[in-house]
Write a protein that holds these residues in place. Structure first.
Motif, PDB file in Angstrom:
ATOM      1  N   PRO A 247      -0.272  -3.479   9.537  1.00 42.65           N
ATOM      2  CA  PRO A 247      -0.367  -3.846   8.123  1.00 42.65           C
ATOM      3  C   PRO A 247      -1.779  -4.244   7.693  1.00 42.65           C
ATOM      4  CG  PRO A 247       0.654  -5.611   9.369  1.00 42.65           C
ATOM      5  CD  PRO A 247       0.431  -4.497  10.338  1.00 42.65           C
ATOM      6  N   LYS A 248      -2.058  -3.935   6.452  1.00 41.89           N
ATOM      7  CA  LYS A 248      -3.282  -4.403   5.803  1.00 41.89           C
ATOM      8  C   LYS A 248      -3.009  -4.497   4.307  1.00 41.89           C
ATOM      9  CE  LYS A 248      -5.465   0.084   4.949  1.00 41.89           C
ATOM     10  NZ  LYS A 248      -6.659   0.914   5.137  1.00 41.89           N
ATOM     11  N   ARG A 249      -3.874  -5.182   3.583  1.00 45.61           N
ATOM     12  CA  ARG A 249      -3.661  -5.375   2.149  1.00 45.61           C
ATOM     13  C   ARG A 249      -4.175  -4.161   1.374  1.00 45.61           C
ATOM     14  NH1 ARG A 249      -2.245  -9.767  -0.475  1.00 45.61           N
ATOM     15  NH2 ARG A 249      -2.517 -10.991   1.434  1.00 45.61           N
ATOM     16  N   PHE A 250      -3.319  -3.609   0.508  1.00 50.67           N
ATOM     17  CA  PHE A 250      -3.750  -2.493  -0.355  1.00 50.67           C
ATOM     18  C   PHE A 250      -2.848  -2.426  -1.581  1.00 50.67           C
ATOM     19  CE2 PHE A 250      -0.585  -0.575   2.433  1.00 50.67           C
ATOM     20  CZ  PHE A 250       0.127   0.262   1.594  1.00 50.67           C
ATOM     21  N   ASP A 251      -3.240  -1.569  -2.517  1.00 49.55           N
ATOM     22  CA  ASP A 251      -2.514  -1.397  -3.781  1.00 49.55           C
ATOM     23  C   ASP A 251      -1.526  -0.236  -3.631  1.00 49.55           C
ATOM     24  OD1 ASP A 251      -1.569  -1.059  -6.333  1.00 49.55           O
ATOM     25  OD2 ASP A 251      -3.531  -0.764  -7.272  1.00 49.55           O
ATOM     26  N   LEU A 252      -0.223  -0.541  -3.688  1.00 51.60           N
ATOM     27  CA  LEU A 252       0.807   0.474  -3.521  1.00 51.60           C
ATOM     28  C   LEU A 252       0.752   1.518  -4.643  1.00 51.60           C
ATOM     29  CD1 LEU A 252       3.279   1.294  -1.782  1.00 51.60           C
ATOM     30  CD2 LEU A 252       4.702  -0.090  -3.301  1.00 51.60           C
ATOM     31  N   SER A 253       0.472   1.101  -5.844  1.00 53.29           N
ATOM     32  CA  SER A 253       0.410   2.040  -6.973  1.00 53.29           C
ATOM     33  C   SER A 253      -0.702   3.066  -6.764  1.00 53.29           C
ATOM     34  CB  SER A 253       0.177   1.280  -8.277  1.00 53.29           C
ATOM     35  OG  SER A 253       1.295   0.473  -8.594  1.00 53.29           O
ATOM     36  N   ARG A 254      -1.834   2.621  -6.289  1.00 56.44           N
ATOM     37  CA  ARG A 254      -2.957   3.535  -6.041  1.00 56.44           C
ATOM     38  C   ARG A 254      -2.589   4.537  -4.935  1.00 56.44           C
ATOM     39  NH1 ARG A 254      -8.204   4.062  -7.184  1.00 56.44           N
ATOM     40  NH2 ARG A 254      -9.611   4.911  -5.588  1.00 56.44           N
ATOM     41  N   LEU A 255      -1.922   4.065  -3.890  1.00 58.11           N
ATOM     42  CA  LEU A 255      -1.510   4.968  -2.818  1.00 58.11           C
ATOM     43  C   LEU A 255      -0.557   6.036  -3.356  1.00 58.11           C
ATOM     44  CD1 LEU A 255      -1.346   5.694   0.231  1.00 58.11           C
ATOM     45  CD2 LEU A 255       0.645   4.176   0.362  1.00 58.11           C
ATOM     46  N   VAL A 256       0.392   5.645  -4.203  1.00 57.52           N
ATOM     47  CA  VAL A 256       1.336   6.615  -4.786  1.00 57.52           C
ATOM     48  C   VAL A 256       0.580   7.681  -5.566  1.00 57.52           C
ATOM     49  CG1 VAL A 256       3.185   6.904  -6.483  1.00 57.52           C
ATOM     50  CG2 VAL A 256       3.284   5.014  -4.837  1.00 57.52           C
ATOM     51  N   GLN A 257      -0.394   7.272  -6.367  1.00 57.15           N
ATOM     52  CA  GLN A 257      -1.183   8.242  -7.136  1.00 57.15           C
ATOM     53  C   GLN A 257      -1.915   9.207  -6.213  1.00 57.15           C
ATOM     54  OE1 GLN A 257      -3.634   5.601  -9.438  1.00 57.15           O
ATOM     55  NE2 GLN A 257      -2.074   5.284 -11.031  1.00 57.15           N
ATOM     56  N   GLN A 258      -2.476   8.691  -5.131  1.00 60.51           N
ATOM     57  CA  GLN A 258      -3.229   9.540  -4.200  1.00 60.51           C
ATOM     58  C   GLN A 258      -2.316  10.536  -3.490  1.00 60.51           C
ATOM     59  OE1 GLN A 258      -5.020   6.579  -1.691  1.00 60.51           O
ATOM     60  NE2 GLN A 258      -6.787   6.258  -3.037  1.00 60.51           N
ATOM     61  N   VAL A 259      -1.136  10.074  -3.066  1.00 59.52           N
ATOM     62  CA  VAL A 259      -0.220  10.975  -2.361  1.00 59.52           C
ATOM     63  C   VAL A 259       0.278  12.069  -3.303  1.00 59.52           C
ATOM     64  CG1 VAL A 259       1.997  11.140  -1.159  1.00 59.52           C
ATOM     65  CG2 VAL A 259       0.486   9.208  -0.713  1.00 59.52           C
ATOM     66  N   VAL A 260       0.623  11.710  -4.533  1.00 57.77           N
ATOM     67  CA  VAL A 260       1.073  12.715  -5.499  1.00 57.77           C
ATOM     68  C   VAL A 260      -0.042  13.735  -5.757  1.00 57.77           C
ATOM     69  CG1 VAL A 260       1.765  13.096  -7.896  1.00 57.77           C
ATOM     70  CG2 VAL A 260       2.779  11.213  -6.586  1.00 57.77           C
ATOM     71  N   VAL A 283      -0.102  -5.136  -5.188  1.00 60.01           N
ATOM     72  CA  VAL A 283      -0.889  -5.427  -3.992  1.00 60.01           C
ATOM     73  C   VAL A 283      -0.011  -6.169  -2.979  1.00 60.01           C
ATOM     74  CG1 VAL A 283      -2.929  -6.591  -3.064  1.00 60.01           C
ATOM     75  CG2 VAL A 283      -3.003  -5.535  -5.345  1.00 60.01           C
ATOM     76  N   GLY A 284       0.066  -5.623  -1.787  1.00 65.18           N
ATOM     77  CA  GLY A 284       0.874  -6.227  -0.728  1.00 65.18           C
ATOM     78  C   GLY A 284       0.303  -5.896   0.630  1.00 65.18           C
ATOM     79  N   VAL A 285       0.982  -6.331   1.669  1.00 66.07           N
ATOM     80  CA  VAL A 285       0.526  -6.110   3.040  1.00 66.07           C
ATOM     81  C   VAL A 285       1.511  -5.172   3.733  1.00 66.07           C
ATOM     82  CG1 VAL A 285      -0.022  -7.219   5.244  1.00 66.07           C
ATOM     83  CG2 VAL A 285      -0.517  -8.399   3.098  1.00 66.07           C
ATOM     84  N   TRP A 286       1.077  -3.921   3.921  1.00 69.44           N
ATOM     85  CA  TRP A 286       1.904  -2.905   4.563  1.00 69.44           C
ATOM     86  C   TRP A 286       1.031  -2.013   5.443  1.00 69.44           C
ATOM     87  CZ3 TRP A 286       2.016  -2.896  -1.045  1.00 69.44           C
ATOM     88  CH2 TRP A 286       3.040  -3.677  -1.602  1.00 69.44           C
ATOM     89  N   ASP A 287       1.676  -1.139   6.202  1.00 72.25           N
ATOM     90  CA  ASP A 287       0.955  -0.111   6.957  1.00 72.25           C
ATOM     91  C   ASP A 287       0.747   1.075   6.022  1.00 72.25           C
ATOM     92  OD1 ASP A 287       0.323   2.164   8.557  1.00 72.25           O
ATOM     93  OD2 ASP A 287       1.114   1.143  10.321  1.00 72.25           O
ATOM     94  N   GLU A 288      -0.464   1.276   5.578  1.00 68.59           N
ATOM     95  CA  GLU A 288      -0.748   2.296   4.558  1.00 68.59           C
ATOM     96  C   GLU A 288      -0.367   3.688   5.053  1.00 68.59           C
ATOM     97  OE1 GLU A 288      -4.338   3.522   1.468  1.00 68.59           O
ATOM     98  OE2 GLU A 288      -4.722   2.131   3.128  1.00 68.59           O
TER      99      GLU A 288
END
Length: 401
Positions: A247-260, A283-288
């Motif tokens: 896990p690390k801290r990142f923005d889930l919304s930004r990751l969704v945009q990048q994957v799409v 923003v949360g702590v997950w495995d990106e």
């Protein structure tokens, strides 16, 4: 074994001297004699103990021996106890006949014949002990039968599980060979075509544009192979409890945009349209890498089963943390299959021709659970499916799970 079975004997007489005399006659090793001077005392003892034999005096104040015998025969606990009547009355009173009518097995006249009394008591005690031994043997046989039935049921379940595992193995090997063969055949065919063009010295087949297209095809085929291998490795890691979460801290919304955005080429090729709503930062702590893997699996399924209809992707905060929704308008999933699709090597009914090993949703659910979250599906056949991933925000910035 018979002598080891303790026997309880009941004697009932209103005269203490008669009780003592009779007790002296019938007592012995492995026997316990209980005495009662009235029918009421006898009933209390009968309800408390299990007797091999009851010897009743006929003539007693209050309830006589015949009445006590009738009560014993009417009670479930005492109705099988052998009864021997004792009486000093003359034979002209016909007590013996009345005693047998009351359920007695024998009738003794006073004064008692010592040898006859001992012999009769020995017979009934031996019968009681034999019956107890037989009952224990029957109970042991019944336990053995139940254990055998349980063992047989377990063996049948094991056999069915083994057969299921063998079927899954065969199906899996068949799917793997098919899935691996597809990209390999593409690579082999492209290699043969290039070799043929080289042998013909056809330089026009290797212009920059054509080389770029060749490399793009090769990359897609290799990525398919890598994904198959990674899926199989992930299943092995999950089974052995070694699926790593970093896990690390990142923005889930930004990751969704990048994957799409990374799916844009596939969307064009498959003639799909996809809308994405992920403006609010989460923003949360997950495995990106793992969350990206989950989302990629959901998008891939939407492309496979969406029947070229619009796909919607949303990421938004909820009370529990962050939520991702992937909705398609395709073939949908029946209620009975909505749990099955999260198992290994399972795909939707009627989708056998669709590519894939049936591991994506299984791996995705395990990843989401490792984050303390959940993955859900809502679907109606013919109307499409909504897959939702809910993730708690998490704390800290490291620690494998």
């Amino acid at each position: 074994m018979l002598s080891a079975t303790e026997s309880k004997l009941l004697i009932v007489d209103d005269l203490p001297e008669n009780l003592l005399a009779l007790e002296a006659l019938i007592k012995g090793e492995g026997r316990e004699v209980f005495k009662a001077q009235s029918a009421d005392e006898a009933l209390a003892l009968l309800l408390e103990h299990e007797f091999a034999l009851a010897i009743l005096d006929v003539q007693m104040p209050g309830m006589n021996g015949f009445e006590l015998a009738e009560l014993m025969r009417g009670t479930e606990k005492t109705k099988h106890i052998p009864i021997v009547f004792v009486s000093a009355a003359g034979r002209e009173l016909n007590y013996a006949f009345k005693g047998y009518e009351s359920g007695a097995v024998d009738f003794l006249q006073k004064p008692l014949d010592m040898h006859a009394v001992k012999s009769k008591v020995n017979v009934f005690v031996d019968l009681y002990r034999q019956r107890k031994v037989m009952m224990r043997q029957v109970e042991a046989l019944e336990r053995s039968r139940q254990e055998q039935e349980t063992l047989l049921a377990e063996l049948r379940a094991t056999q069915e599980e083994l057969q299921r595992s063998l079927r899954m193995r065969d199906d899996f090997m068949s799917m793997v060979s098919h899935e691996v063969r597809t990209p390999l055949n593409g690579l082999i065919l492209d290699t043969q075509l290039r070799k043929m063009q080289l042998e013909r010295a056809n330089a026009e087949a290797f212009t920059l544009d054509k080389l770029s297209a060749m490399f793009a095809r090769d990359e897609r085929q290799l990525q398919s192979l890598i994904r198959l291998i990674e899926d199989m490795l992930d299943v092995s890691r999950i089974r052995t409890g070694k699926l790593s979460i970093r896990p690390k801290r990142f923005d889930l919304s930004r990751l969704v945009q990048q994957v799409v955005e990374s799916f844009s080429h596939q969307l064009v090729t498959a003639e799909y349209s996809m809308s994405v709503s992920a403006e609010t930062p989460i923003v949360g702590v997950w495995d990106e890498f793992r969350i990206e893997q989950v989302l990629a699996n959901l998008l891939t399924n939407a492309l496979r089963y969406g029947e070229k209809k619009p796909i919607e992707v949303r990421a938004y905060p909820v009370e529990e943390g962050g939520r991702i929704d992937v909705r398609d308008r395709g073939i949908g999933i029946s209620p009975e299959n909505q749990q099955r699709i999260f198992q290994q090597f399972e795909r939707g009914v009627g989708t056998e021709a669709v590519a894939g090993l049936g591991l994506g949703l299984y791996i995705s659910e395990q990843i989401v659970k490792a984050h303390g979250g959940r993955i859900e599906v809502q679907s109606t056949p013919g109307e499409g499916s909504l897959f939702s991933v809910v993730l708690p925000l998490g704390t800290g910035d490291a620690a494998p799970a």
